[in-house]
Structure formats: C-alpha cells, structure tokens
Design an enzyme around this catalytic site. Structure first.
Site, PDB file in Angstrom:
ATOM      1  N   ASP A  12      41.068  43.097  43.752  1.00  0.00           N
ATOM      2  CA  ASP A  12      41.114  43.500  42.348  1.00  0.00           C
ATOM      3  C   ASP A  12      39.695  43.652  41.794  1.00  0.00           C
ATOM      4  O   ASP A  12      38.762  43.009  42.271  1.00  0.00           O
ATOM      5  CB  ASP A  12      41.888  42.423  41.565  1.00  0.00           C
ATOM      6  CG  ASP A  12      42.372  42.935  40.219  1.00  0.00           C
ATOM      7  OD1 ASP A  12      42.253  44.143  39.954  1.00  0.00           O
ATOM      8  OD2 ASP A  12      42.874  42.110  39.429  1.00  0.00           O
ATOM      9  N   GLY A  15      38.044  48.865  39.120  1.00  0.00           N
ATOM     10  CA  GLY A  15      37.837  49.590  37.860  1.00  0.00           C
ATOM     11  C   GLY A  15      36.677  49.000  37.087  1.00  0.00           C
ATOM     12  O   GLY A  15      35.781  49.724  36.616  1.00  0.00           O
ATOM     13  N   ARG A  25      36.606  55.137  37.151  1.00  0.00           N
ATOM     14  CA  ARG A  25      37.383  54.119  37.878  1.00  0.00           C
ATOM     15  C   ARG A  25      37.602  54.509  39.344  1.00  0.00           C
ATOM     16  O   ARG A  25      37.543  53.677  40.239  1.00  0.00           O
ATOM     17  CB  ARG A  25      38.754  53.911  37.212  1.00  0.00           C
ATOM     18  CG  ARG A  25      38.675  53.264  35.837  1.00  0.00           C
ATOM     19  CD  ARG A  25      40.070  53.087  35.251  1.00  0.00           C
ATOM     20  NE  ARG A  25      40.907  52.235  36.098  1.00  0.00           N
ATOM     21  CZ  ARG A  25      40.886  50.906  36.084  1.00  0.00           C
ATOM     22  NH1 ARG A  25      40.096  50.265  35.243  1.00  0.00           N
ATOM     23  NH2 ARG A  25      41.675  50.219  36.877  1.00  0.00           N
ATOM     24  N   HIS A  29      37.396  52.704  43.287  1.00  0.00           N
ATOM     25  CA  HIS A  29      38.405  52.645  44.359  1.00  0.00           C
ATOM     26  C   HIS A  29      37.828  53.135  45.695  1.00  0.00           C
ATOM     27  O   HIS A  29      38.128  52.582  46.748  1.00  0.00           O
ATOM     28  CB  HIS A  29      39.641  53.469  43.983  1.00  0.00           C
ATOM     29  CG  HIS A  29      40.362  52.934  42.783  1.00  0.00           C
ATOM     30  ND1 HIS A  29      40.652  51.595  42.637  1.00  0.00           N
ATOM     31  CD2 HIS A  29      40.859  53.541  41.675  1.00  0.00           C
ATOM     32  CE1 HIS A  29      41.272  51.404  41.476  1.00  0.00           C
ATOM     33  NE2 HIS A  29      41.410  52.574  40.872  1.00  0.00           N
ATOM     34  N   SER A  57      50.503  48.558  43.969  1.00  0.00           N
ATOM     35  CA  SER A  57      51.722  47.825  43.627  1.00  0.00           C
ATOM     36  C   SER A  57      52.781  48.770  43.061  1.00  0.00           C
ATOM     37  O   SER A  57      52.452  49.886  42.623  1.00  0.00           O
ATOM     38  CB  SER A  57      51.406  46.727  42.602  1.00  0.00           C
ATOM     39  OG  SER A  57      51.168  47.306  41.333  1.00  0.00           O
ATOM     40  N   LEU A 123      42.988  42.284  65.464  1.00  0.00           N
ATOM     41  CA  LEU A 123      43.444  41.895  64.126  1.00  0.00           C
ATOM     42  C   LEU A 123      44.791  42.552  63.773  1.00  0.00           C
ATOM     43  O   LEU A 123      44.983  43.752  63.976  1.00  0.00           O
ATOM     44  CB  LEU A 123      42.397  42.336  63.092  1.00  0.00           C
ATOM     45  CG  LEU A 123      42.718  41.994  61.632  1.00  0.00           C
ATOM     46  CD1 LEU A 123      42.556  40.499  61.376  1.00  0.00           C
ATOM     47  CD2 LEU A 123      41.819  42.784  60.685  1.00  0.00           C
ATOM     48  N   GLU A 199      47.674  28.265  50.149  1.00  0.00           N
ATOM     49  CA  GLU A 199      46.590  27.876  49.250  1.00  0.00           C
ATOM     50  C   GLU A 199      46.028  29.118  48.564  1.00  0.00           C
ATOM     51  O   GLU A 199      45.935  30.189  49.176  1.00  0.00           O
ATOM     52  CB  GLU A 199      45.465  27.217  50.050  1.00  0.00           C
ATOM     53  CG  GLU A 199      45.814  25.804  50.427  1.00  0.00           C
ATOM     54  CD  GLU A 199      44.565  24.983  50.717  1.00  0.00           C
ATOM     55  OE1 GLU A 199      43.598  25.040  49.939  1.00  0.00           O
ATOM     56  OE2 GLU A 199      44.586  24.300  51.741  1.00  0.00           O
TER      57      GLU A 199
HETATM   58  C1  IPE Z   1      47.324  44.096  41.703  1.00  0.00           C
HETATM   59  O1  IPE Z   1      46.220  44.395  40.936  1.00  0.00           O
HETATM   60  C2  IPE Z   1      47.675  45.251  42.587  1.00  0.00           C
HETATM   61  C3  IPE Z   1      46.684  45.621  43.587  1.00  0.00           C
HETATM   62  C4  IPE Z   1      45.562  44.998  43.843  1.00  0.00           C
HETATM   63  C5  IPE Z   1      47.028  46.788  44.375  1.00  0.00           C
HETATM   64  P1  IPE Z   1      46.366  44.960  39.450  1.00  0.00           P
HETATM   65  O2  IPE Z   1      44.999  45.020  38.897  1.00  0.00           O
HETATM   66  O3  IPE Z   1      47.158  46.198  39.447  1.00  0.00           O
HETATM   67  O4  IPE Z   1      47.214  43.802  38.760  1.00  0.00           O
HETATM   68  P2  IPE Z   1      47.691  43.654  37.264  1.00  0.00           P
HETATM   69  O5  IPE Z   1      48.685  44.750  37.030  1.00  0.00           O
HETATM   70  O6  IPE Z   1      46.472  43.786  36.416  1.00  0.00           O
HETATM   71  O7  IPE Z   1      48.314  42.310  37.191  1.00  0.00           O
HETATM   72  C1  IPE Z   2      42.269  46.995  42.142  1.00  0.00           C
HETATM   73  O1  IPE Z   2      41.326  47.307  41.188  1.00  0.00           O
HETATM   74  C2  IPE Z   2      42.748  48.188  42.927  1.00  0.00           C
HETATM   75  C3  IPE Z   2      44.109  48.651  42.582  1.00  0.00           C
HETATM   76  C4  IPE Z   2      44.950  48.029  41.807  1.00  0.00           C
HETATM   77  C5  IPE Z   2      44.549  49.897  43.168  1.00  0.00           C
HETATM   78  P1  IPE Z   2      41.748  47.669  39.701  1.00  0.00           P
HETATM   79  O2  IPE Z   2      41.914  49.139  39.595  1.00  0.00           O
HETATM   80  O3  IPE Z   2      42.925  46.880  39.277  1.00  0.00           O
HETATM   81  O4  IPE Z   2      40.452  47.240  38.904  1.00  0.00           O
HETATM   82  P2  IPE Z   2      40.404  46.555  37.461  1.00  0.00           P
HETATM   83  O5  IPE Z   2      41.308  45.360  37.511  1.00  0.00           O
HETATM   84  O6  IPE Z   2      40.884  47.567  36.484  1.00  0.00           O
HETATM   85  O7  IPE Z   2      38.967  46.203  37.279  1.00  0.00           O
HETATM   86 MG    MG Z   3      43.150  45.097  38.323  1.00  0.00          MG
END
Ligand code: IPE
Ligand code: IPE
Ligand code: MG
Length: 225
Positions: A12, A15, A25, A29, A57, A123, A199
């Site tokens: 995560d 962005g 953003r 990625h 997700s 792996l 954990e």
């Molecule tokens: C969870 O991250 C999904 C992935 C890492 C693919 P998100 O950044 O989308 O989670 P929420 O929606 O903010 O909880």
């Molecule tokens: C995680 O990064 C990657 C995906 C969910 C695809 P985010 O896109 O959720 O990045 P933030 O949380 O907005 O910083």
């Molecule tokens: Mg996120």
C-alpha cells in the site's frame, strides 16, 4: 532469526508516494510493480518459501476509470515480465481471486504464467488480483453447496479442512507474517480466513520505498518459534 515460511503483503502507499513526488498516482503503481520484482528475489534470498501479494482488491474497481485502466495496463505488462522472471528465478506463480472480471487477454496471460511456472521449485509467488476475502469465501460456499446438492459431499462431513480445500489458497499453507506498508492499520478484505493466527507487522514506509532492509526488519520483528 526465525524465517517465516509464508509472508503475505498488502503493498500500500503507491498513490501517496507518487503524490509526494508531484507525480500522477499511476506512476506510483509503475514504481510499485518494479519494486515487487526486487522484493521477490529478496524474499527468496532470505529464505521465505511463499510470498503472497495483494495487487488489486474487489473494492479497487471503485477507483477512477483512469486509475483502473492504468492498473490493468500495468498488470498486462507485469504479467508478461513475470513469465520471464519466473523462468529465470525458478518461481512458481499462482493467482488468487476471481479472474472472470478481468479482460480476456489478461486472463490468458495469467493462465500462461501459472501454467508455464507450475513445475518450478523456488519461491511460491501468489498474486491476489481481483481478490477479496468475502468474495473468495462466498465463491467457496457456493461451490461447496453445489457439490452437496449434486450428492458429491455429505454436509455432515464439512469441517475446516474440507472448507479450506474450496478456497483459492487450498494447497498453500497459512501465512506466518502479514506486512502492510504505508501506515494503514486495516485488512481491507485480505485473507480473512487464512490470517486467523498470523502475526501482523505495520510500517509507515510506502510500498515503492519498501526494500530488502525493511523486509528483514519485518521478518526479525516476528515472534515465530
Ligand atoms: C488494499 O489497499 C488493496 C491492495 C493493496 C491491492 P487499498 O489502499 O486499496 O485499501 P483501502 O481500500 O484503502 O482499505
Ligand atoms: C496500493 O497503493 C496499490 C493498489 C491498491 C493497487 P494505493 O494506490 O492504495 O496507494 P495510496 O494508499 O492511495 O497511497
Ligand atoms: Mg491504499
């Protein structure tokens, strides 16, 4: 240091990482995907046998059209690269989630990736893409109900292990360690069944900055015996 057998990651913060650099953003990625290639090698180097990563997700479809399109484009190129790196690094790749909502060509590439790497012995790398735990459990329940209705399964014989065999992770051991980057303290519908005894390690580091040193820090934090 006890090395966990299976590490699950919620990668995560792509962005926010991009925003902090004044970039769009989707650039975050792209850098996040590059980082994932490195972390795969690092994970194997330090003795991790299974690595499961959350790429997209079931809730991520709600993001802007532009971002979702960018992510799908990235998954296309990432999958193609992964076919090569899986061969070079002896990785066995599996896909978790419901692929049917993905474009046909991406589904085909993912199938090729799984098929071409299935005999590899390095792996075990699991990609959760269009994955959501509630969706996974619901699909498992539906399949099991159909098998019961068809007389293939006696409902009285349903136990945890039988139910587990209907999940996308059926032949994968449960994670010992779950890492979430970027400081968010939630599960976001990730591996709810599988993480029952895992954990958790949360770090403020944003995914594109998460490196081997951070991975070792996470692994050494755990209290595995
Ligand atoms: C969870 O991250 C999904 C992935 C890492 C693919 P998100 O950044 O989308 O989670 P929420 O929606 O903010 O909880
Ligand atoms: C995680 O990064 C990657 C995906 C969910 C695809 P985010 O896109 O959720 O990045 P933030 O949380 O907005 O910083
Ligand atoms: Mg996120």
């Amino acid at each position: 240091m006890n090395i966990p057998q299976h590490v699950a990651i919620i990668l995560d913060g792509n962005g926010r990482w991009a925003k902090s650099k004044g970039m769009p953003r989707n650039y975050g990625h792209v850098r996040g995907a590059k980082n994932l290639e490195k972390i795969c090698r690092d994970a194997y180097d330090i003795g991790i046998k299974y690595l499961t990563v959350y790429l997209f997700s079931t809730e991520n479809w709600k993001r802007s059209r532009e971002e979702v399109d960018g992510l799908m484009k990235l998954f296309r190129s990432y999958t193609k690269t992964c076919i090569k790196t899986a061969r070079e690094n002896n990785m066995k790749v599996r896909v978790l989630g419901d692929p049917t909502a993905l474009a046909d060509d991406l589904q085909e590439s993912l199938k090729e990736l799984v098929e071409s790497s299935k005999n590899n012995t390095g792996l075990n790398f699991n990609l959760a893409i269009n994955y959501g735990s509630r969706d996974e459990i619901t699909r498992a329940a539906r399949k099991l109900a159909k098998d019961c209705a068809a007389g293939k399964v006696n409902p009285d014989t349903i136990d945890e292990s039988l139910f587990n065999s209907y999940l996308d992770t059926n032949d994968i051991p449960d994670p010992d360690l779950m890492i979430r980057t970027s400081g968010e303290l939630r599960l976001s519908n990730y591996l709810l069944w599988q993480l029952a005894y895992t954990e958790f390690y949360f770090t403020d580091v944003l995914w594109p900055d998460f490196n081997k040193k951070e991975l070792i820090k996470a692994v050494s934090y755990t209290h595995l015996t």
